[in-house]
Write an enzyme that holds these catalytic residues in place. Structure first.
Site, PDB file in Angstrom:
ATOM      1  N   ASP A 245      -2.394   5.969  -5.785  1.00 39.78           N
ATOM      2  CA  ASP A 245      -2.289   4.991  -4.536  1.00 39.78           C
ATOM      3  C   ASP A 245      -2.764   3.599  -4.940  1.00 39.78           C
ATOM      4  O   ASP A 245      -3.868   3.662  -5.942  1.00 39.78           O
ATOM      5  CB  ASP A 245      -3.379   5.852  -3.696  1.00 39.78           C
ATOM      6  CG  ASP A 245      -3.762   4.361  -2.751  1.00 39.78           C
ATOM      7  OD1 ASP A 245      -2.319   4.235  -2.143  1.00 39.78           O
ATOM      8  OD2 ASP A 245      -5.085   5.406  -1.826  1.00 39.78           O
TER       9      ASP A 245
ATOM     10  N   ASP B 105       0.546  -1.175   0.006  1.00 42.03           N
ATOM     11  CA  ASP B 105       0.473   0.177   0.038  1.00 42.03           C
ATOM     12  C   ASP B 105       1.097   1.339   0.127  1.00 42.03           C
ATOM     13  O   ASP B 105       1.808   1.294   1.175  1.00 42.03           O
ATOM     14  CB  ASP B 105      -1.035   0.187   1.235  1.00 42.03           C
ATOM     15  CG  ASP B 105      -2.136   1.009   1.429  1.00 42.03           C
ATOM     16  OD1 ASP B 105      -2.088   2.251   0.689  1.00 42.03           O
ATOM     17  OD2 ASP B 105      -2.357   1.495   2.570  1.00 42.03           O
TER      18      ASP B 105
END
Length: 388
Positions: A275, A92
Site C-alpha cells: 500500500d 494510492d
C-alpha cells in the site's frame, strides 16, 4: 529467456511516463508534534473494515477503508479540465477512485485546498450521479463528472472523477493534499466508474498494463510513480514476481516475519497488502505488540510506541519472507525519528479492529522505500527489487 526479459524492460522504459512525487510530513507526525495525536485517535479511531465491503448494495457508495489519511506521505501533481486546473493528489494503491474538492463544497476542508471549477472547463460534462466515498478515517460525498485529466504527458480524456460537495472530517481539513487518485483494482470503485489507470489503458496511452513506484529515502524529492513501463535504473538486481492472491487491493501471500532466524509473526503464512498510501507497517494487534516488546518499544502517552534512538545501531533486521525470498527491513527503517521532538518511534502499528479479527499485514512506505515495486495488472502480480 532471462535476457529477453531484461531487454523487454529496457525497451519499455523508453515508453514509460514518470511523475515526480514529493514527500510530505504525515498528519500523524503533525498531530504528534502538536501533542494532539492521542486525542485524535480516541475521537476518530481507524478501522480496517473491508470484510464488510460486500454487505453494502448502494451503487453510489464506495467503501475504501484501507485509506488511512493519517499516514499518507507522498503526493504528485495532476490537472483537471480545459484549461487545466492543478491539484496535489495521492497516487494510492489502497483505493480506486479519483476525486478532488469542488467549488460547491462548503466544508472547512475545501476552503484551504485547491477546488475544481467546472464552469471554467470547456471539456467538463456533468453526469448527475452521486458519489460517496467512505474511508478508514473519513468520508467525502459529491457527484461524478467527466473531464480531461492530465498526468505528466498522459492526457486521459472523458475520465470520470468525483467532485466533493462535503468533506466533513477534520482530518481532511488538516491534510496537505487536495485529493486522491486510486490505483487499486476497479472492483473497489464506484459502480459504473472506470478508474484512471483502466481508462489510460483502454485509450491506448500505455505500452504495458503496469505501473511502478520508487519512494526515495534520501529526502523530500526524488520519488516517482511511473506508468506503462519500468525504469531499471531505480533498482538493483532482479525483479522477483509475486502473484496477487486477491485482486481487490494489491494483496499477496507472505511466508513469515522473523528476526535472526526466529519467526516472530505470520507463522505458517499470512496475507499482506502492498500500500503506497500508508507510511507504516501495520499488522494484527497481538503480533505487533509482540514485535514492540522484542524491539523494546514502549507505548507513548501521546500515541504510538517510542523507542530509544540509539537502538537503531544495535537492533537486528526484521525479515519479511515473501514467496521464498527474504526482504530485510533494517532498524534504521523501522525506527523513525521525529526531528522536531528529538524522539524516536516504532514504525509498527497494530490494527485495533478486534470486531473483525483482521489478520492482514499492510506493507507501507517503510517497506516500499527499501524495495522498488511494480504493480502488474496484466498478469496480476507484484514485482519487488532492492531500490537504489
Amino acid at each position: 529467456m532471462k535476457w529477453f526479459g531484461v531487454l523487454g524492460l529496457v525497451a519499455l522504459s523508453e515508453c514509460l511516463v514518470t511523475i515526480p512525487l514529493v514527500k510530505i510530513k504525515s498528519l500523524r507526525e503533525n498531530l504528534r508534534e502538536k501533542d494532539m495525536l492521542k486525542e485524535y485517535l480516541e475521537k476518530y479511531p481507524f478501522r480496517l473494515t473491508h470484510k464488510l465491503l460486500h454487505k453494502h448494495a448502494d451503487s453510489g457508495v464506495a467503501f475504501e477503508p484501507m485509506r488511512n489519511y493519517l499516514d499518507i506521505a507522498y503526493m504528485g501533481i495532476i490537472s483537471v479540465g480545459t484549461p487545466p486546473q492543478e491539484f496535489q493528489v495521492i497516487f494510492d494503491t489502497g483505493s480506486a477512485d479519483l476525486w478532488v474538492p469542488s467549488i460547491y463544497c462548503s466544508s472547512p476542508a475545501c476552503s484551504n485546498h485547491n477546488t475544481f471549477n467546472p464552469l471554467r472547463s470547456s471539456t467538463f460534462v456533468a453526469s448527475g450521479q452521486p458519489i460517496k466515498l467512505i474511508y478508514g478515517t473519513g468520508k467525502m460525498s459529491g457527484f461524478v463528472g467527466y473531464d480531461t485529466i492530465k498526468i505528466s504527458s498522459l492526457v486521459d480524456r472523458n475520465q470520470a472523477f468525483g467532485l466533493s460537495v462535503e468533506e466533513p472530517d477534520k482530518i481532511l481539513e488538516l491534510a496537505t493534499f487536495d485529493g486522491i487518485l486510486g490505483l487499486s483494482y476497479p472492483i473497489l470503485s464506484v459502480k459504473g466508474v472506470t478508474p484512471v489507470f483502466d481508462n489510460l489503458w483502454n485509450q491506448g496511452l500505455l505500452s504495458q498494463k503496469l505501473f511502478a513506484f520508487y519512494l526515495s529515502s534520501k529526502g523530500k524529492k526524488g520519488s516517482v510513480v511511473m506508468f506503462g513501463g519500468v525504469d531499471p535504473s531505480y533498482y538493483t538486481g532482479e525483479l522477483h514476481w509475486v502473484p496477487v492472491s486477491k485482486p481487490l487491493y494489491w494483496q499477496i501471500s507472505m511466508d513469515s516475519i522473523s528476526i535472526n532466524g526466529k519467526v516472530i509473526a505470520c507463522d505458517g503464512g499470512c496475507q499482506a497488502i502492498v500500500d503506497t498510501g500508508t507510511s507504516l507497517l501495520l499488522g494484527p494487534q497481538d503480533a505487533v505488540l509482540n514485535i514492540q516488546e522484542i524491539i523494546q518499544a514502549r507505548r507513548s502517552t501521546s500515541g504510538g510506541y517510542f523507542i530509544d534512538c540509539d537502538a537503531v545501531n544495535t537492533l537486528p533486521d526484521i525479515l519479511f519472507t515473501i514467496d521464498g525470498i527474504g526482504y530485510p527491513v533494517p532498524a534504521n527503517a523501522y525506527i523513525q525519528k521525529d526531528a522536531a521532538l528529538g524522539i524516536c518511534f516504532s514504525s509498527f502499528e497494530g490494527n485495533e479492529d478486534i470486531l473483525n479479527n483482521l489478520e492482514e499485514w499492510i506493507l507501507g512506505d517503510v517497506f516500499l522505500r527499501l524495495y522498488f515495486t511494480v504493480f502488474d495488472r496484466e498478469n496480476d502480480r507484484i514485482g519487488l527489487a532492492t531500490a537504489v
